[in-house]
Design a protein around this motif. Structure first.
Motif, PDB file in Angstrom:
ATOM      1  N   UNK A  93     -79.195 -77.462   6.599  1.00 44.10           N
ATOM      2  CA  UNK A  93     -79.314 -76.968   7.974  1.00 44.10           C
ATOM      3  C   UNK A  93     -78.300 -75.869   8.280  1.00 44.10           C
TER       4      UNK A  93
ATOM      5  N   UNK B   6     -79.785 -72.747   6.688  1.00 44.76           N
ATOM      6  CA  UNK B   6     -80.927 -72.207   7.437  1.00 44.76           C
ATOM      7  C   UNK B   6     -80.504 -71.656   8.795  1.00 44.76           C
ATOM      8  N   UNK B   7     -79.225 -71.767   9.121  1.00 47.12           N
ATOM      9  CA  UNK B   7     -78.768 -71.247  10.408  1.00 47.12           C
ATOM     10  C   UNK B   7     -79.023 -72.196  11.563  1.00 47.12           C
ATOM     11  N   UNK B   8     -79.345 -73.464  11.274  1.00 43.66           N
ATOM     12  CA  UNK B   8     -79.578 -74.431  12.351  1.00 43.66           C
ATOM     13  C   UNK B   8     -78.287 -75.058  12.832  1.00 43.66           C
TER      14      UNK B   8
ATOM     15  N   UNK C 265     -83.405 -64.727   8.695  1.00 43.49           N
ATOM     16  CA  UNK C 265     -84.557 -65.525   9.152  1.00 43.49           C
ATOM     17  C   UNK C 265     -85.858 -65.142   8.461  1.00 43.49           C
ATOM     18  N   UNK C 266     -86.022 -63.865   8.181  1.00 40.59           N
ATOM     19  CA  UNK C 266     -87.245 -63.436   7.508  1.00 40.59           C
ATOM     20  C   UNK C 266     -87.201 -63.689   6.003  1.00 40.59           C
TER      21      UNK C 266
ATOM     22  N   UNK D 104     -88.331 -72.862   5.455  1.00 39.04           N
ATOM     23  CA  UNK D 104     -87.699 -74.174   5.561  1.00 39.04           C
ATOM     24  C   UNK D 104     -88.773 -75.222   5.753  1.00 39.04           C
ATOM     25  N   UNK D 105     -88.767 -76.211   4.896  1.00 39.50           N
ATOM     26  CA  UNK D 105     -89.702 -77.304   5.058  1.00 39.50           C
ATOM     27  C   UNK D 105     -88.866 -78.549   5.297  1.00 39.50           C
ATOM     28  N   UNK D 106     -88.910 -79.053   6.532  1.00 43.59           N
ATOM     29  CA  UNK D 106     -88.038 -80.174   6.889  1.00 43.59           C
ATOM     30  C   UNK D 106     -88.623 -81.488   6.390  1.00 43.59           C
TER      31      UNK D 106
ATOM     32  N   UNK E 113     -92.840 -80.927   9.864  1.00 39.33           N
ATOM     33  CA  UNK E 113     -93.136 -80.706  11.271  1.00 39.33           C
ATOM     34  C   UNK E 113     -94.291 -79.732  11.455  1.00 39.33           C
TER      35      UNK E 113
ATOM     36  N   UNK F 207     -94.549 -72.808   5.634  1.00 35.61           N
ATOM     37  CA  UNK F 207     -93.204 -72.282   5.421  1.00 35.61           C
ATOM     38  C   UNK F 207     -93.211 -71.107   4.438  1.00 35.61           C
TER      39      UNK F 207
END
Lengths: 317, 373
Positions: free
Chosen positions: A50, A53-55, A78-79, A83-85, A89, A151
């Motif tokens: 996370x 991914x910048x979360x 971001x491009x 990300x596959x959580x 989701x 994703x």
């Protein structure tokens, strides 16, 4: 010539109040490799993903993706990333087709380009028969494929997968890995967290995180050669017998036996190189186990992590 | 422009599908407010009429009967029975079977004829203050008028010295719906809209789809506007519906301009939806969102001028009221619907509402964190 570095962490740290979830983790991942990130639940795997991914904002240290700092230049990465959580989701109200179109538009795709990527991913994931189904009615394996397609719609350079195979049947698991290898061969960098050792064995590089700290990082074959995994004067044995748990109790505390773990119908022992096979057979016979198949083995990745974790805990005290 | 609202059209596309595919949410957005409007509108009738009244007539003359008749003629009282004693009268009032008791003593007409002070007794149930004060005023008014008219011939004058000719503007029949329904509309719109946006973002947080949005290049302005727009359309449709009910079910005509009303509703709904989004940036789950939504509900009922006039409130409650969008919308509603006010007369209120809408939207986008910690 060393491969181009795609992901780079330097003493990456995340604290939540007094709790340190990730403690000074440093590693780097080469472009086009499959990096397997392992560790028990709550060890900080997801927190690292996370942050990458910048979360989540790192509390200390740095992380760079393709040379861009994740904390300072989040819009640049971001491009680049997908990300596959853990939860795959998806929007349950949307159909398979609509989910893909939505994620495509989210990344600024439209028109013929969006249609082309959509059709490519549908073909790759074999989702054609389900295009007009709502995501809510898909089974776990198909949800996972759709989440993966979503994703990937913007063709990221790095794909992060947080336990992509949790709760998925073995066939779907195998097929997912086939897909991952295909992406990897096309130059995509994959960062995968997993609980499964067999999956870890397939990665080009693995990292093992335990109690918020990165215990080891490297290529699996190299790790198996580490001296801490193969202490001088010892050998690894596989002992296959009936009542393997009873057998384990009989031998684990004997002099010359340094480690004993059950692996399905057998146990893996780390014993003194000079320990005679007959010694073990006698101990097993004492608990009424008269049939045992004993053969030397090379350490598995699991042995590597067990040895390193024990070593790490011991060193800390 | 495109950069600031990056991802807006994707969110809009998705939200319209999600809202359209979820009939339960739409149902719960539309149905309860409709029931609330009808229930509030019909139940909140403060007109005091036809109070059940019991009579103890011990005089039993033409005079006493005429007096009872003049009580009934005010339409405030309605004789529901006669009793034999004051005790019986008190009992009926205590049991709630009558609001008012009227006792005319045996010597009423004798005293009246003799030019002495003739007394009657009126018992009023004071447990409901508005009913009691209305009954009291009517009874006192009646007695004064009767007295004045009796004395008039002795003065040689033909009419009363002072007479008030009241003219009630804007709501000539003094009907309660005209006063209440515009306020009820404000509350009904508030319940439905704040809840809708508060839930929609929190649901994404719970499901984990919010994370997926956050790793994308979507901007927070794009996200917020994309979330808000579909509900703005629904809110405006609902507004048209409730104003329709006001006109055709409660017979409250719209005296002012329809477009002014539409603009006021637009800003009001926009402000409420932004408030919902603001809640959703803080609420971690749907339960919290629900509770936070409720926090704004009670002040909107009491301090917005919906029931009680704000001018007579202590300053602290006036200040709370001044922070609520409902306060300004109710004010605008009454100005446009009832008084037919002109734009030049209500633009400051409209401006406040517009500023609130814009301010709340900016606030929710600014407070929305792209990161979780």
């Amino acid at each position: 010539m060393p491969a181009e570095t795609m992901i780079e962490c330097e003493r990456l740290t995340k604290r939540f109040g007094h709790f340190t979830a990730v403690d000074g983790v440093s590693f780097s991942v080469a472009k086009g490799s499959i990096f397997g990130f392992l560790g028990p639940n709550g060890s900080g795997k997801s927190t690292v993903i996370r942050m990458l991914c910048g979360l989540l904002e790192p509390s200390a240290g740095q992380a760079r993706i393709a040379g861009f700092d994740v904390a300072r230049e989040p819009d640049r990465i971001k491009n680049l990333i997908g990300y596959m959580s853990q939860k795959f989701s998806l929007y349950d109200e949307l159909t398979v087709h609509e989910n893909l179109i939505f994620y495509g538009r989210l990344y600024g795709l439209s028109g013929a380009e969006l249609t082309k990527r959509h059709d490519e991913l549908i073909a790759l994931t074999h989702l054609e028969p389900y295009l007009t189904r709502r995501a809510s009615v898909l089974s776990g394996g198909w949800r996972q494929r759709l989440a993966m397609a979503c994703s990937l719609i913007h063709q990221p350079s790095v794909l992060f997968l947080d336990e992509p195979t949790a709760g998925i049947d073995p066939v779907a698991r195998r097929e997912l890995w086939d897909l991952l290898f295909e992406f990897s061969s096309r130059g995509m960098t994959l960062f995968v967290t997993t609980h499964y050792m067999d999956e870890a064995e397939r990665c080009s590089h693995v990292g093992y995180i335990h109690m918020s700290k990165l215990v080891v990082c490297g290529d699996p074959d190299h790790l198996k050669q580490l001296p801490v995994v193969n202490p001088p004067g010892t050998k690894r044995l596989d002992v296959t017998c009936d009542h393997v748990t009873v057998g384990l109790q009989a031998v684990r505390h004997e002099r010359g036996v340094h480690g004993a773990t059950v692996f399905g119908q057998s146990m893996h022992l780390l014993v003194d190189a000079g320990l005679p096979e007959q010694f073990l057979r006698d101990k097993l016979a004492a608990v009424n186990i008269h049939q045992a198949d004993i053969r030397p083995i090379a350490p598995s990745l699991e042995d590597v992590f067990v040895a390193l974790t024990a070593n790490n805990d011991g060193g800390g005290k | 422009m495109n950069r600031i609202f990056r991802g807006f059209r994707a969110i809009l596309y998705k939200e319209f599908i999600v809202v359209g595919r979820d009939p339960m949410t739409l149902f719960f957005m539309f149905f309860p407010p409709l029931v609330q409007l009808l229930a509030f509108g019909f139940a909140l009738d403060m007109d005091v009429k036809h109070l059940s009244t019991v009579v103890l007539d011990e005089d039993r003359t033409a005079h006493s009967r005429k007096l009872i008749e003049s009580f009934v003629n005010t339409r405030t009282f309605r004789v529901t029975g006669e009793v034999g004693s004051v005790r019986e009268m008190e009992e009926l009032i205590r049991q709630g079977k009558a609001y008012v008791g009227l006792q005319i003593p045996p010597d009423f007409s004798r005293h009246l004829a003799a030019g002495r002070n003739a007394q009657i007794q009126v018992l009023i149930d004071g447990s409901s203050s508005s009913i009691a004060s209305s009954a009291l005023n009517t009874a006192l008014n009646l007695a004064f008028r009767q007295s004045a008219l009796t004395l008039l011939p002795q003065t040689g004058r033909r009419d009363l010295p002072v007479e008030v000719r009241p003219q009630i503007l804007y709501n000539p029949a003094m009907r309660s719906p005209n006063f209440f329904v515009p306020g009820v509309i404000a509350l009904v719109l508030q319940i439905a809209t704040v809840f809708a946006t508060a839930m929609s973002l929190v649901r994404e947080r719970e499901r984990g789809t919010l994370e997926q949005l956050l790793v994308s290049p979507l901007s927070r302005w794009g996200l917020m506007l994309g979330k808000l727009a579909p509900y703005l359309l629904i809110g405006m449709t609902m507004g048209a519906g409730v104003f329709g009910i006001m006109v055709w079910v409660f017979h409250v005509p719209i005296a002012g301009s329809l477009s002014a009303l539409a603009v006021a509703t637009f800003f009001y709904v926009f402000a409420l939806l932004s408030l919902g989004l603001l809640i959703s940036t803080r609420a971690q789950n749907q339960m919290q969102a629900l509770q936070m939504t409720m926090v704004f509900m009670l002040p909107s009922v009491f301090f917005s001028g919906f029931i009680f006039p704000r001018e007579t409130m202590p300053w602290i409650f006036q200040a709370i009221g001044a922070l609520l969008p409902a306060t300004y919308f109710i004010e605008l509603n009454r100005a446009i619907v009832l008084r037919g006010a002109h734009f030049l007369e209500f633009w400051p209120t409209l401006l406040i509402l517009a500023v609130m809408a814009a301010g709340l939207f900016v606030l929710c986008a600014a407070r929305f964190r792209r990161k979780f910690a």
